[in-house]
Scaffold this motif. Structure first.
Motif, mmCIF file in Angstrom:
data_model
loop_
_atom_site.group_PDB
_atom_site.id
_atom_site.type_symbol
_atom_site.label_atom_id
_atom_site.label_comp_id
_atom_site.label_asym_id
_atom_site.label_seq_id
_atom_site.Cartn_x
_atom_site.Cartn_y
_atom_site.Cartn_z
ATOM 1 N N SER A 63 32.917 41.849 39.918
ATOM 2 C CA SER A 63 33.538 42.511 41.212
ATOM 3 C C SER A 63 32.179 42.499 41.995
ATOM 4 C CB SER A 63 33.835 43.846 40.879
ATOM 5 O OG SER A 63 34.042 44.340 42.417
ATOM 6 N N THR A 64 31.195 42.537 41.225
ATOM 7 C CA THR A 64 29.635 42.378 41.699
ATOM 8 C C THR A 64 29.671 40.894 42.515
ATOM 9 O OG1 THR A 64 28.682 43.946 40.578
ATOM 10 C CG2 THR A 64 27.139 42.506 41.777
ATOM 11 N N VAL A 68 44.119 45.131 41.355
ATOM 12 C CA VAL A 68 45.023 44.142 41.142
ATOM 13 C C VAL A 68 44.521 42.925 41.916
ATOM 14 C CG1 VAL A 68 46.768 45.670 40.690
ATOM 15 C CG2 VAL A 68 46.262 44.871 42.997
ATOM 16 N N SER A 69 43.927 42.878 42.802
ATOM 17 C CA SER A 69 43.586 41.701 43.740
ATOM 18 C C SER A 69 42.376 41.891 44.386
ATOM 19 C CB SER A 69 44.607 41.154 44.616
ATOM 20 O OG SER A 69 44.067 40.168 45.276
ATOM 21 N N PRO A 70 41.086 41.891 43.641
ATOM 22 C CA PRO A 70 39.719 42.400 44.232
ATOM 23 C C PRO A 70 39.408 41.392 45.185
ATOM 24 C CG PRO A 70 39.223 41.407 42.030
ATOM 25 C CD PRO A 70 40.926 41.663 42.106
ATOM 26 N N LYS A 71 39.781 40.052 45.341
ATOM 27 C CA LYS A 71 39.564 39.129 46.368
ATOM 28 C C LYS A 71 39.956 39.344 47.602
ATOM 29 C CE LYS A 71 39.038 34.929 43.431
ATOM 30 N NZ LYS A 71 39.475 33.519 43.009
ATOM 31 N N ARG A 72 41.048 40.002 47.777
ATOM 32 C CA ARG A 72 41.743 40.480 48.982
ATOM 33 C C ARG A 72 40.853 41.676 49.525
ATOM 34 N NH1 ARG A 72 48.180 42.123 49.766
ATOM 35 N NH2 ARG A 72 47.957 42.877 51.986
ATOM 36 N N VAL A 73 40.198 42.236 48.706
ATOM 37 C CA VAL A 73 39.353 43.587 49.467
ATOM 38 C C VAL A 73 38.034 42.879 49.930
ATOM 39 C CG1 VAL A 73 37.837 45.598 48.799
ATOM 40 C CG2 VAL A 73 40.035 45.232 47.775
ATOM 41 N N TYR A 74 37.798 41.702 49.559
ATOM 42 C CA TYR A 74 36.378 41.416 50.147
ATOM 43 C C TYR A 74 36.828 40.383 51.266
ATOM 44 C CZ TYR A 74 33.640 43.497 46.227
ATOM 45 O OH TYR A 74 32.986 44.250 45.511
ATOM 46 N N ARG A 75 37.983 39.852 51.407
ATOM 47 C CA ARG A 75 38.445 39.010 52.491
ATOM 48 C C ARG A 75 38.454 40.187 53.642
ATOM 49 N NH1 ARG A 75 41.878 36.239 49.145
ATOM 50 N NH2 ARG A 75 43.492 37.420 49.679
ATOM 51 N N ASN A 76 38.969 41.386 53.394
ATOM 52 C CA ASN A 76 39.144 42.287 54.415
ATOM 53 C C ASN A 76 37.650 42.605 55.071
ATOM 54 O OD1 ASN A 76 39.311 45.406 54.938
ATOM 55 N ND2 ASN A 76 41.315 44.578 55.795
ATOM 56 N N ILE A 77 36.826 42.839 53.982
ATOM 57 C CA ILE A 77 35.352 43.299 54.242
ATOM 58 C C ILE A 77 34.806 42.074 54.937
ATOM 59 C CG2 ILE A 77 33.206 43.492 53.211
ATOM 60 C CD1 ILE A 77 34.370 44.955 51.113
ATOM 61 N N TYR A 78 35.112 40.847 54.895
ATOM 62 C CA TYR A 78 34.635 39.969 55.690
ATOM 63 C C TYR A 78 35.135 40.021 57.191
ATOM 64 C CZ TYR A 78 33.644 35.190 57.780
ATOM 65 O OH TYR A 78 33.362 34.183 58.354
ATOM 66 N N ALA A 108 41.139 53.679 52.103
ATOM 67 C CA ALA A 108 40.225 53.775 51.099
ATOM 68 C C ALA A 108 40.995 53.543 49.625
ATOM 69 C CB ALA A 108 39.679 55.201 50.877
ATOM 70 N N SER A 109 42.208 54.327 49.858
ATOM 71 C CA SER A 109 43.182 54.325 48.456
ATOM 72 C C SER A 109 43.890 52.951 48.497
ATOM 73 C CB SER A 109 44.273 54.944 48.766
ATOM 74 O OG SER A 109 43.942 56.450 48.757
ATOM 75 N N TRP A 110 44.053 52.083 49.659
ATOM 76 C CA TRP A 110 44.679 50.520 49.485
ATOM 77 C C TRP A 110 43.430 49.981 48.904
ATOM 78 C CZ3 TRP A 110 42.224 46.191 51.572
ATOM 79 C CH2 TRP A 110 43.115 45.249 51.578
ATOM 80 N N GLN A 111 42.266 50.055 49.129
ATOM 81 C CA GLN A 111 41.148 49.266 48.493
ATOM 82 C C GLN A 111 41.127 49.529 47.078
ATOM 83 O OE1 GLN A 111 37.479 50.275 51.112
ATOM 84 N NE2 GLN A 111 37.756 48.227 51.543
ATOM 85 N N MET A 112 41.203 50.743 46.554
ATOM 86 C CA MET A 112 41.065 51.139 45.257
ATOM 87 C C MET A 112 42.187 50.326 44.418
ATOM 88 S SD MET A 112 40.092 55.187 45.087
ATOM 89 C CE MET A 112 38.417 55.679 45.478
ATOM 90 N N LEU A 113 43.348 50.365 44.943
ATOM 91 C CA LEU A 113 44.484 49.760 44.389
ATOM 92 C C LEU A 113 44.272 48.272 44.128
ATOM 93 C CD1 LEU A 113 47.294 49.599 43.425
ATOM 94 C CD2 LEU A 113 48.158 49.577 45.641
ATOM 95 N N TYR A 114 43.737 47.643 45.224
ATOM 96 C CA TYR A 114 43.341 46.014 45.123
ATOM 97 C C TYR A 114 42.121 45.777 44.642
ATOM 98 C CZ TYR A 114 47.746 44.847 47.921
ATOM 99 O OH TYR A 114 48.987 44.736 48.413
ATOM 100 N N LEU A 115 41.291 46.691 44.545
ATOM 101 C CA LEU A 115 40.279 46.503 43.512
ATOM 102 C C LEU A 115 40.495 46.028 42.083
ATOM 103 C CD1 LEU A 115 37.490 48.804 44.774
ATOM 104 C CD2 LEU A 115 37.214 46.214 44.699
#
Length: 250
Positions: free
Chosen positions: A204-205, A53-63, A44-51
């Motif tokens: 982000s939405t 600096v690199s939010p696209k990476r978070v949503y790739r991980n969600i995919y 969860a902390s990793w997601q917060m950090l990348y939201l």
């Protein structure tokens, strides 16, 4: 004995409703809420950090999460827990600076956590969920029927609100001595931070729904950004948002 009504086609709406609104007490997310050792606060902390600096990476991980667990929504409430704790700490910091005491802290916490984050989030998540499912899905008779989950829509709100909150409340806090002055430069800096925060929320939405391959025209979620820009430029003629924010909460 069968009557005339038995000859009519019977439609069972329960599977459809369960697909769109899964029962909370059966979901893995709420089961894990009461088993703290299963919560992954590190991820969860990793997601917060990348939201930030690199939010696209978070949503790739969600995919990828969707591919492995067959659901878009989180099954771990650790992110939400950290977010609530962060909001409480931020309200506590502002309350200490302005010396409003326990009543003032409670009032501000209700406004930020319960109204701005949860209540407004429920409304925004429902609106974006409805728009995505009603207007943005690919109409292809050869593909399986896929829909955005409501819980995922709320996850997208949580992600977007985290970015908004970090800029509009956390960053704002550290520059209070400058932003609370009455000069035009302070007005410009403070309003710029809030404009960027609002734009970041809707960007982000957009990324959250852009991650869903069965949706199209997700750019509609970016249409609010020009409105934010117009409101921002108008505010530079004398509306200090930082001052009004503090008056609203404290």
């Amino acid at each position: 004995m069968s009557g005339p009504l038995s000859l009519l086609p019977q439609t069972n709406f329960r599977p459809r409703l369960r697909r769109r609104f899964p029962r909370i007490h059966r979901s893995a997310l709420w089961r894990r809420l009461f088993h703290w050792r299963q919560l992954d606060f590190e991820f969860a902390s990793w997601q917060m950090l990348y939201l930030l600096v690199s939010p696209k990476r978070v949503y790739r991980n969600i995919y990828y999460h969707k591919q492995t667990k067959n659901q878009w929504a989180r099954d771990d409430p650790a992110f939400l827990i950290l977010q609530v704790v962060g909001i409480v700490l931020a309200v506590g910091a502002y309350s200490a600076v302005y010396g409003v005491g326990v009543p003032g802290f409670a009032k501000a916490l209700v406004q930020l956590l319960l109204i701005n984050f949860i209540a407004a989030g429920l409304v925004l998540a429902t609106i974006t969920w409805f728009v995505a499912n009603r207007f943005l899905r690919h109409q292809n008779v050869h593909s399986t029927d896929q829909q955005a989950e409501w819980m995922y829509a709320f996850d997208v709100h949580c992600n977007s609100f985290f970015t908004f909150y970090t800029l509009a409340y956390v960053l704002h806090f550290f520059f209070l001595p400058v932003l609370m002055k009455t000069s035009w430069i302070s007005l410009f800096l403070g309003n710029t931070v809030f404009a960027l925060s609002g734009a970041a929320y809707f960007y982000s939405t957009y990324l959250g729904y852009h991650a869903m391959p069965f949706l199209q025209n997700q750019e509609v979620f970016l249409y609010t950004i020009p409105l934010i820009a117009v409101a921002y430029l108008t505010s530079l003629f004398g509306f200090n948002l930082s001052h009004h924010l503090i008056d609203y909460y404290f």
